[in-house]
Design an enzyme around this catalytic site. Sequence first.
Site, PDB file in Angstrom:
ATOM      1  N   LYS A 145       0.812  -1.098   0.043  1.00  0.00           N
ATOM      2  CA  LYS A 145      -0.281   0.192   0.186  1.00  0.00           C
ATOM      3  C   LYS A 145       0.652   1.602  -0.385  1.00  0.00           C
ATOM      4  O   LYS A 145       0.627   1.707  -0.515  1.00  0.00           O
ATOM      5  CB  LYS A 145      -0.876   0.297   1.200  1.00  0.00           C
ATOM      6  N   ASP A 182     -10.573   2.756   2.524  1.00  0.00           N
ATOM      7  CA  ASP A 182      -9.968   1.817   4.240  1.00  0.00           C
ATOM      8  C   ASP A 182     -10.558   2.357   5.002  1.00  0.00           C
ATOM      9  O   ASP A 182     -11.781   1.927   5.608  1.00  0.00           O
ATOM     10  CB  ASP A 182      -8.749   0.796   4.444  1.00  0.00           C
TER      11      ASP A 182
END
Length: 274
Positions: free
Chosen positions: A66, A102
């Site tokens: 990420k 997220d």
Amino acid sequence: MSDRYAVFGNPIAHSRSPAIHAAFAAATGEDLRYEALLAPVDGFAAAIAQFAAAGGRGANVTVPFKEEACRLSHRLSERAAQAGAVNTLTFRDGEIFGDNTDGTGLVRDLVDNLAFPLAGRRILLLGAGGAARGVVAPLLAARPASLHIANRNADKGRALAVSFADIAPLTAGSFAELAGKSFDLVINATSASLAGENLPLPDGLFAPGALAYDMMYGQGATPFLQLARTRGAARGADGLGMLVEQAAEAFYVWRGRRPETAPVLAELRRQLSP
Ligand code: ATR
């Protein structure tokens, strides 16, 4: 030909994202294909470049890529820039647009699925790694009464708090410093359970009616949720809802359509039930 999407991670074999996006596509009538692709630990950028060159329209990114996806992006959404991490890439006109769904996924799971409004609540976030960093700004945006970060390495927790202090006041410290404090919501963003370890949570941490939320999920109650129950948490929830909600938000980023999440979450829950 269907538009191509994929999730890149290492490992990736057990990813549920292909099933989730296939269900979203079927429900919305969007013509897309979504697969799970393993990227070598030192070959993420090349894997992304190859996928985009082959006509891929977008990708999700999971552990451990990420932060690298953030660096790779030519442009970032505000929430991705704040998180310093990207889980959703869109390939457009030779450019990579990086986003992070997220935190939105977590907040939506808490507020909509679990009916746990965050305004005015005292929130404790356990952990100061990538998973924690990705959710701080969206949690603060929901206007809790307070947000406190506890981390094994307290200095790392304090550094995380400082980096978000311009959004809203937040505090940080060690696990030992939690003694005597109590919270309405305790979110586990550590990877302690992967190491088979329990977190040192003091008695009295959970206020009456408090919710324990584990960003991890698995068959049955996670180790953190089992521990939280013995410490007096009134409710517990694992991260399956966050997984589905972050996927729905990524689907929206790519397709401009917001799929219904409840049936997909129910089906995943059924598959995971022991
Ligand atoms: P992720 O991207 O999943 O957040 P990470 O960046 O490696 O992964 O962060 C892992 C987090 O879990 C950190 O907050 C780590 O604490 P430290 O910063 O002190 O290392 C926390 N963690 C991992 N194992 C732990 C354990 N056994 N007890 C408590 N915290 C733990």
